[in-house]
Design an enzyme around this catalytic site. Structure first.
Site, PDB file in Angstrom:
ATOM      1  N   ARG A  22       1.066  -1.112   0.342  1.00 42.69           N
ATOM      2  CA  ARG A  22      -0.517   0.019   0.135  1.00 42.69           C
ATOM      3  C   ARG A  22       1.004   0.987   0.269  1.00 42.69           C
ATOM      4  O   ARG A  22       0.835   1.617  -0.873  1.00 42.69           O
ATOM      5  CB  ARG A  22      -1.164  -0.464   1.196  1.00 42.69           C
ATOM      6  CG  ARG A  22      -2.305   1.191   1.206  1.00 42.69           C
ATOM      7  CD  ARG A  22      -2.009   2.230   1.332  1.00 42.69           C
ATOM      8  NE  ARG A  22      -1.327   2.405   2.846  1.00 42.69           N
ATOM      9  CZ  ARG A  22      -0.874   3.316   3.348  1.00 42.69           C
ATOM     10  NH1 ARG A  22      -1.171   4.447   2.300  1.00 42.69           N
ATOM     11  NH2 ARG A  22      -0.288   3.597   4.432  1.00 42.69           N
ATOM     12  N   ASP A  23       1.184   1.716   1.161  1.00 42.16           N
ATOM     13  CA  ASP A  23       2.430   2.713   1.139  1.00 42.16           C
ATOM     14  C   ASP A  23       3.605   3.203   0.159  1.00 42.16           C
ATOM     15  O   ASP A  23       3.817   3.670  -0.208  1.00 42.16           O
ATOM     16  CB  ASP A  23       2.989   2.660   2.596  1.00 42.16           C
ATOM     17  CG  ASP A  23       3.741   4.073   3.228  1.00 42.16           C
ATOM     18  OD1 ASP A  23       2.792   5.300   2.584  1.00 42.16           O
ATOM     19  OD2 ASP A  23       4.515   4.297   3.932  1.00 42.16           O
ATOM     20  N   HIS A 215       6.426   4.935  11.939  1.00 40.12           N
ATOM     21  CA  HIS A 215       6.627   4.723  10.551  1.00 40.12           C
ATOM     22  C   HIS A 215       7.688   5.587  10.371  1.00 40.12           C
ATOM     23  O   HIS A 215       6.968   6.933  10.158  1.00 40.12           O
ATOM     24  CB  HIS A 215       5.392   4.620  10.025  1.00 40.12           C
ATOM     25  CG  HIS A 215       5.087   4.831   8.893  1.00 40.12           C
ATOM     26  ND1 HIS A 215       4.443   4.121   8.380  1.00 40.12           N
ATOM     27  CD2 HIS A 215       5.787   5.735   7.531  1.00 40.12           C
ATOM     28  CE1 HIS A 215       4.644   3.697   7.071  1.00 40.12           C
ATOM     29  NE2 HIS A 215       4.634   4.691   6.552  1.00 40.12           N
ATOM     30  N   HIS A 217      10.380   7.426   7.381  1.00 37.72           N
ATOM     31  CA  HIS A 217      11.008   7.298   6.251  1.00 37.72           C
ATOM     32  C   HIS A 217      12.743   7.662   5.910  1.00 37.72           C
ATOM     33  O   HIS A 217      13.026   8.463   7.403  1.00 37.72           O
ATOM     34  CB  HIS A 217      10.232   8.650   5.297  1.00 37.72           C
ATOM     35  CG  HIS A 217       8.890   7.774   5.121  1.00 37.72           C
ATOM     36  ND1 HIS A 217       8.912   8.476   3.760  1.00 37.72           N
ATOM     37  CD2 HIS A 217       7.530   7.594   5.278  1.00 37.72           C
ATOM     38  CE1 HIS A 217       7.082   7.341   4.015  1.00 37.72           C
ATOM     39  NE2 HIS A 217       7.203   7.295   4.568  1.00 37.72           N
ATOM     40  N   CYS A 248       7.617  10.242   0.729  1.00 41.37           N
ATOM     41  CA  CYS A 248       7.064  10.789   0.749  1.00 41.37           C
ATOM     42  C   CYS A 248       7.455  11.687  -0.665  1.00 41.37           C
ATOM     43  O   CYS A 248       8.182  12.335  -0.921  1.00 41.37           O
ATOM     44  CB  CYS A 248       6.774  12.017   1.251  1.00 41.37           C
ATOM     45  SG  CYS A 248       5.706  13.225   1.130  1.00 41.37           S
ATOM     46  N   ASN A 257      10.286   4.627   1.956  1.00 42.07           N
ATOM     47  CA  ASN A 257      10.047   4.421   3.792  1.00 42.07           C
ATOM     48  C   ASN A 257      11.307   4.117   4.287  1.00 42.07           C
ATOM     49  O   ASN A 257      12.548   2.799   3.644  1.00 42.07           O
ATOM     50  CB  ASN A 257       9.587   3.094   3.461  1.00 42.07           C
ATOM     51  CG  ASN A 257       7.752   3.536   3.327  1.00 42.07           C
ATOM     52  OD1 ASN A 257       7.323   4.650   4.375  1.00 42.07           O
ATOM     53  ND2 ASN A 257       7.008   3.865   2.110  1.00 42.07           N
TER      54      ASN A 257
END
Length: 306
Positions: A22-23, A215, A217, A248, A257
């Site tokens: 997903r991310d 979470h 990055h 992002c 990530n």
């Protein structure tokens, strides 16, 4: 700190939440075929992750990569030991997710920055939080588990540094409305052990460590160090993405990530039990990168001898 971490008993469990499907994929410019997404999730399930975030029920207009969300969530071979949460931004997304009959857990996404929130969902933090509470309440009534996300917990691409008390306020509200866990996201990867430590100290005054996840990055190469600080604060859940997929689009120099392979290697070295098969994760990453013609790899994936 390091001495205390190295004394960790092997039996202590650390949950790694795999967010690659997903991310990791949502901002990919090249559409990943549905069958590849399904196989990716199935392969990750076979790696023994407890959680594999699978897709997002957002409008294809905004995130074209997720336009096959129904086919993906209905196509995977679900295991009873694995959760397959999907991101749901609003009540319309929840309705579509429930209509599949396959969704048992959702994730809701808020921000600790008014500017980021307005850019992302056209609402300030307070307005966005109310919408998230509405979605969470509706999901819980349907027997759906809900996980919360807070983005920009350290820095925002528009506002700069974020005050920890705002992060704490959003986190507390998400837990109060019924999220079983809240993941604190350094969305643009600017956090350091110092800034992350200060943020966590504030959040932990109103939220227990066992209800929190992190979470990170890896824009500035600080993600693993930030996980270490989080572990010292008592947190035992971290999100990561296969082969460091994602990142992002608003972050200058974004690299992606935190790579799952790198996280697993570090956690094993600290003595934690994740239950995840690192070799199978590396094989899965190699398969996906070859399938998609990618060169992005984790440090561990590049060095590890299978």
């Amino acid at each position: 700190m390091l001495r205390r971490l190295l004394s960790t008993k092997k039996s202590e469990f650390f949950k790694v939440v795999e967010v690659g499907p997903r991310d990791g994929l949502q901002n990919e410019k090249v559409f990943v075929p549905t069958e590849v997404k399904v196989e990716l999730i199935d392969r990750l399930s076979d790696c023994n992750f407890k959680v594999v975030e699978s897709t997002s029920f957002v409008s294809p207009k905004w995130i074209p990569q997720m336009r096959d969300q129904v086919e993906v969530i209905n196509g995977i071979k679900k295991k009873s030991s694995v959760s397959y949460p999907v991101l749901v931004p609003n009540l319309a997304g929840l309705k579509n997710a429930l209509a599949t009959g396959s969704v048992e857990e959702i994730a809701v996404f808020g921000a600790a920055s008014d500017s980021f929130s307005k850019k992302n969902v056209n609402a300030n933090v307070e307005e966005s939080l109310q919408k998230l509470c509405d979605v969470t309440s509706a999901a819980l009534k349907e027997g759906i588990r809900v996980r919360g996300y807070v983005s920009c917990v350290v820095g925002c691409p528009y506002e700069g540094n974020i005050k920890p008390d705002i992060v704490a306020k959003v986190t507390e509200k998400l837990l109060e409305v019924g999220c079983y866990e809240v993941s604190l996201g350094d969305t643009i990867g600017v956090g350091t052990p110092g800034s992350v430590g200060k943020m966590l100290e504030t959040v932990l005054k109103s939220a227990p460590a066992e209800k929190l996840a992190v979470h990170f990055h890896d824009t500035y190469g600080q993600a693993l160090a930030n996980v270490l600080v989080s572990i010292e604060k008592g947190i035992r859940v971290a999100d990561s993405s296969l082969s460091g997929l994602g990142g992002c689009p608003y972050a200058k120099g974004a690299t992606g990530n935190l790579a799952t392979e790198d996280l697993l290697y570090m956690l094993d070295g600290l003595g934690f039990d994740t239950g995840v098969d690192l070799k199978e994760v590396i094989k899965t990453a190699n398969w996906f990168n070859e399938k998609m013609g990618r060169t992005v790899k984790s440090r561990v994936g590049a060095a590890y001898k299978l």
